[in-house]
Design an enzyme around this catalytic site. Structure first.
Site, PDB file in Angstrom:
ATOM      1  N   GLU A 195       3.533  -5.945   7.588  1.00  8.19           N
ATOM      2  CA  GLU A 195       2.992  -4.832   8.161  1.00  8.19           C
ATOM      3  C   GLU A 195       3.339  -4.615   9.543  1.00  8.19           C
ATOM      4  OE1 GLU A 195      -0.130  -6.228   4.832  1.00  8.19           O
ATOM      5  OE2 GLU A 195       1.346  -6.982   6.452  1.00  8.19           O
ATOM      6  N   GLU A 207      -2.011  -9.205  -0.374  1.00 11.18           N
ATOM      7  CA  GLU A 207      -3.631  -9.216  -0.160  1.00 11.18           C
ATOM      8  C   GLU A 207      -4.168  -9.387  -1.647  1.00 11.18           C
ATOM      9  OE1 GLU A 207      -4.704  -7.694   3.978  1.00 11.18           O
ATOM     10  OE2 GLU A 207      -3.555  -6.172   2.615  1.00 11.18           O
ATOM     11  N   GLY A 250      -0.445  -5.069   1.265  1.00 12.65           N
ATOM     12  CA  GLY A 250      -1.402  -5.029   0.227  1.00 12.65           C
ATOM     13  C   GLY A 250      -1.426  -5.630  -1.150  1.00 12.65           C
ATOM     14  N   ALA A 309       0.887  -1.226  -0.017  1.00 14.54           N
ATOM     15  CA  ALA A 309       0.106  -0.086  -0.132  1.00 14.54           C
ATOM     16  C   ALA A 309       0.802   1.198  -0.106  1.00 14.54           C
ATOM     17  CB  ALA A 309      -0.828  -0.088   1.249  1.00 14.54           C
TER      18      ALA A 309
END
Length: 353
Positions: free
Chosen positions: A129, A109, A106, A63
């Site tokens: 993370e 994911e 992300g 992200a």
């Protein structure tokens, strides 16, 4: 669709390319572009399947971390990738994620929301993370154990260490390793699976284990955090989130994950670690010097002054394997690489005082 995401065709396979250099971060505009692309391929009768790939040197490295600061400051509402990932899983046509470089945070994911994943052998995958004081926030703690099993998911989410594509394939995170051209072979793989039922990751439960099996895994993981990551909030939250995947439905597990993610994001630990993340990258930049400036190789080094600072500098170079001559200011030369103080005029290309 935004200009950060583009669609091309390889006959009956659509190629969705994410192009947000340098690392294809999921900045605003990228998720919207991916969603539009999924809608477009599902509306095209000439497309049987799709491949999602990153332009340049990587898939999606994660992200946009700057967005986290905007969320905690109130400058931006919390954005979640979860609706997009559910939309990808709901695609009527198989979506194959083609991974090279890194699929972190992300990015992983996103990859797990695809119906299949292929990767170059040199690729790295991970949920790092916790190193920013947070946990995956878009279903990562819920999909990962469904693909790799509870023990490996706990390890990856609580420790934040990446795994190689080969290890990921061994655990079931990757469906096929691609030794040749990634895009060409990913498109061929997409054709192979085009007429098969596309299994949604969120509906898989065969690797979630039993209560008795998982109790031992979670107890050992929490004990390890107490020894190796004492006082850290995020690793324990990551374990709690993975545990929720084994006890709750996917939807309820995502709600539990979101609550834990928010608590971590607004913690002092996360704010401090994110500050450090940006600080470390900022000090590596030299103002007014472009990134493409040629770097002069350092082959040998001479350090004048053997006090605390000079000795420390000399040790740094020596530990890096660079020959160094240390010259005492009173005239004694100390070195493991040369004995003549006159070499100071000729050694290397860097001087430290």
């Amino acid at each position: 669709m935004t200009n950060l995401v583009r669609i091309t065709k390889d006959n009956d396979v659509a190629v969705i390319t994410i192009e947000n250099p340098p690392v294809n971060a999921l900045s605003p505009g990228v998720p919207e572009g991916i969603r539009a692309a999924i809608d477009e391929i599902n509306g095209d009768p000439g497309v049987k399947a799709a491949v999602v790939i990153g332009a340049g040197r990587t898939f999606v490295a994660g992200a946009d971390i700057k967005e986290f600061g905007k969320m905690t400051s109130g400058a931006s509402p919390r954005r979640s990738l979860l609706p997009l990932l559910l939309h990808i899983e709901g695609s009527g046509k198989p979506v194959v994620m083609a991974i090279h470089g890194n699929a972190f945070g992300g990015g992983l994911e996103l990859a797990m929301a695809g119906h299949y994943r292929v990767a170059s052998p040199a690729a790295q995958l991970g949920q790092p993370e916790v190193k920013l004081g947070i946990i995956p926030g878009a279903g990562g703690t819920q999909r990962l154990p469904r693909l790799v099993g509870v023990a490996k998911a706990v390890e990856m989410c609580a420790e934040g260490k990446p795994v190689s594509a080969r290890e990921a394939a061994a655990f079931g995170l990757i469906d096929r390793l691609i030794e040749g051209d990634l895009l060409t072979e990913a498109a061929a793989f997409a054709r192979e699976v085009a007429d098969k039922p596309a299994v949604k990751t969120r509906e898989r439960t065969e690797k979630l284990g039993t209560g008795a099996e998982n109790a031992a895994i979670f107890a050992a993981a929490r004990d390890a955090v107490g020894k190796k990551q004492r006082g850290m909030k995020a690793p324990l939250a990551a374990i709690d989130a993975v545990e929720a995947a084994t006890r709750l439905s996917f939807e309820e597990g995502c709600q539990a994950e979101a609550k834990l993610f928010t608590e971590c994001l607004f913690s002092d630990q996360s704010k401090a670690l994110i500050h450090v993340f940006f600080g470390e990258r900022e000090v590596a930049k030299i103002p007014d010097i472009p990134k493409d400036t040629p770097v002069i190789p350092v082959n040998r080094v001479a350090v004048v002054g053997s006090g605390t600072m000079g000795g420390g500098i000399a040790m740094v170079f020596a530990n890096a394997g660079i020959p160094v001559l240390l010259k005492d200011v009173e005239g004694d030369a100390r070195t493991g690489y040369g004995q003549n103080p006159e070499e100071l005029r000729e050694l290397g290309t860097a001087w430290a005082f």
